[in-house]
Every structure is written in C-alpha cells, then in structure tokens.
Write an enzyme that holds these catalytic residues in place. Structure first.
Site: not given
Ligand code: NAX
Length: 328
Positions: A159, A187
């Site tokens: 952000d 966030h």
């Molecule tokens: P993806 O869905 O591409 O990848 C998430 C990965 O996490 C998957 O491979 C899944 O198998 C794995 N996972 C799920 N549960 C798990 C666990 N218990 N232990 C280990 N791995 C696990 O998501 P992606 O685009 O990479 O985003 C990841 C996260 O970042 C999401 O929650 C998203 O909302 C968040 N974000 C946060 C941002 C921020 O500024 N704080 C911005 C970007 C993003 O939106």
C-alpha cells in the site's frame, strides 16, 4: 563465509511465492552478501508444485542459495527459522462471510504461531502477507507467548509503495524524491494513506500536490482499492508487486530506514495515536538494528483523525470476532 540465514516461506507454491523465492535467493531480502537457506511450507496437495519451483531455484544456480527444503507441516517448516514470510492463507470465496474467513485463517495462523513459538530461532522475525494480514498476525502472535510481540508484523508496504507510485505519477517527481509516506490502519479498503506528513524533494507533499480534491477523491481511493483494480485488469491478484513489497519490508526491518525517513509496517500498537494497545495496525515506523519504533509526535488533523479511526475500528471488530471464535 557467513552462516546462511534460514528463511521460511509459506504458500511457496502460490503466485506470490513464485515471484518471491527467486528474488530472496538472489539477495533482495537480506542483502547481496547474505547467504540464505530456504524452507518452503505448503499444504500436502501443493508440495509437488513447490518441488517444481525448487527445481527451478536449483537450475538458477544462485550463489547465495545455501539449500532448499520443502515441508508439509508447520513444525518442520519453522524449525530454526530466522525470518518467516507467512504468505499462504485461505482466500475469501463466493458466499463466504467474514466470520468464516477469519475462522478458516485461524485454522492456519494458530498452528503456525505455535510452531514458531516452539521451533523457530530466538531472533525470529515474522511478516504476515496472507489476508486478512493484520488479524492473521494478531492470531499467530497470540499463540507464540515466548516470542516478543514486536516480532510479528503485517504487510502494508505494498500500500505504501502504491501511494509512492501515485504521488510520483501526479507530480512528475521520481519516487526516490518522495519520503515520509505513511499507511495507517488495516491492510484493507479502509486503510488511510497519509500525504500530509509525506515529503516530495523535502517539501510537504500535500502542498506540492496543491489539490485537496485529488487527494480525497482520487489518491486515497486509488491506493486503497488498487488490489481490486489489479484483479480487474490482470485477472489475478497482485503478485510481483506484493513479493517486491515483502522483500522491501524485511530488508528495511533488518537493515534500517534512511536518516530522516520512515516506512509503513503493521505492528502491535502500544496505544500510540489513539490506536488501542494490542491491535496490529499500520503506523509510520523507523527501524534500526533489527527493531522497529513507531514515529512519535506527528500532528493528526481532523481529516486524518476520522480516517485513522475508521480503519482502526475495523481492526477492533476483526479482533473482537476472532476473540469470539476463540482464536485469540
Ligand atoms: P495463491 O492462492 O496463489 O497461493 C497461496 C498458497 O498458499 C497456495 O499455494 C496454497 O496451497 C498455500 N497455502 C494455503 N494454506 C496453507 C498453509 N496452511 N500452509 C502453507 N501454505 C498454505 O495466493 P497468492 O496470490 O500467492 O496470495 C497469497 C496471500 O497474499 C493471499 O492471502 C492474498 O490475499 C495475500 N495478499 C496480501 C497482500 C498484502 O499487501 N498484505 C497483497 C497481495 C495479496 O493479495
């Protein structure tokens, strides 16, 4: 040569993971002279995909990469971790209420907090990226009573960087001339990007912009809703910019903010600026010797106060909801 730093990345097989791991291995997390050992934590169904990424990391022959291990359980994933990037989370799916989302993520961040408490290195630093990031950090910290609360942080650097980008576009100034930007609060779309304390070339940014209507009706909503705009345009949520912000967050935490400048981090409140103690909220912080400090003494006018309070109220609601669910 230096002992490698153990870096754990959860959600390693996801899209942010793919954008993140190669840059960690090439020195962008801790610096160009710090070797890293990667521990990738995934759910069992995604271990095979993580193995594919690990193959590509090996094929990149990064001189700083001292090794890679893949884990499907938090105990092994966090053993010896010096830095943990908690990226994996449960996304909101159609029809899911906020309570369901918080509960599903509690099921991830509670055991991860416990494993960090029991198995991480004493100097562990945690960055929560997975949403809802602030409240997930609160949950993880609550289950790691032996780790100082200051070691659990949530990412608002994306952000912050989005705000720098928009100010640079508006004024024509290079981003390197813009300092003292702050993201306050959660966030989420309620976050408050504050230009009133920011500077452009050393001058007050709001005065340089000279357009209150733009700040209120264009800048603030554009920054706060940028994530949705990226999904709309790209068909996927922010990945490379999120990974970049995670690298920036940890690099600044470890290596320090520049003299006179600060950054934005979601950190546990000590009551500063009227943010209730214990909430994980974004603040302006300086960092030095691996510790962050909330910048004190900024004047908060009526305009900023209203917006900070609204975002903090949302954080308090999320905390109350996870408390009711027995997650903290
Ligand atoms: P993806 O869905 O591409 O990848 C998430 C990965 O996490 C998957 O491979 C899944 O198998 C794995 N996972 C799920 N549960 C798990 C666990 N218990 N232990 C280990 N791995 C696990 O998501 P992606 O685009 O990479 O985003 C990841 C996260 O970042 C999401 O929650 C998203 O909302 C968040 N974000 C946060 C941002 C921020 O500024 N704080 C911005 C970007 C993003 O939106």
């Amino acid at each position: 040569s230096r002992t490698p730093v153990n870096v754990t990345v959860t959600g390693a097989a996801g899209q942010i993971g793919y954008a993140l791991l190669f840059r960690i291995a090439s020195g962008h997390l801790l610096g160009p002279d710090v070797p890293v050992k990667l521990n990738l934590l995934e759910i069992p169904q995604a271990v095979k995909a993580a193995e594919g990424t690990a193959m590509e990391l090996i094929d990149s022959a990064f001189p700083l990469l001292a090794g890679i291990d893949i884990h499907d359980n938090p105990k092994d994933g966090f053993t010896g971790a010096n830095v943990a990037l908690l990226v994996g989370a449960r996304p909101r799916t159609a029809g899911m209420e906020r309570g369901d989302l918080l509960e599903a993520n509690g099921g991830i961040f509670k055991p991860q907090g416990e494993a960090i408490n029991a198995h991480a290195a004493d100097d562990i630093k945690v960055l929560v990226v997975g949403n809802p990031a602030n409240t997930n950090a609160l949950i993880a910290a609550a289950h790691a009573p032996d780790v100082p609360k200051s070691r659990f942080t949530a990412m608002t650097r994306l952000d912050h960087n989005r705000a720098l980008g928009q100010l640079a576009l508006k004024t024509g100034a290079p981003v390197s001339d813009i300092t003292n930007m702050t993201i306050w609060g959660n966030h989420s779309a309620t976050q408050y990007p504050d230009v009133f304390h920011a500077k452009i070339g050393g001058k007050n940014a709001a005065e340089v912009v000279g357009d209150q209507a733009w700040i209120e009706k264009d800048f603030i909503p554009t920054v706060a809703k940028r994530g949705a705009a990226i999904i709309e345009a790209r068909g996927f949520s922010s990945a490379a910019s999120a990974a970049n912000a995670a690298l920036n967050h940890v690099n600044t935490w470890v290596n320090g903010t520049a003299e006179g400048d600060w950054t934005s981090m979601g950190v546990v409140s000590d009551g500063s600026y009227g943010v209730p103690e214990g909430l994980v909220s974004s603040f302006p912080v300086t960092t030095s010797n691996g510790e962050w400090t909330i910048v004190q003494g900024l004047d908060i006018d009526e305009f900023s106060r209203t917006r900070i309070d609204a975002s903090v109220a949302e954080l308090a609601e999320e905390r109350d909801a996870v408390r009711q669910l027995g997650l903290i």
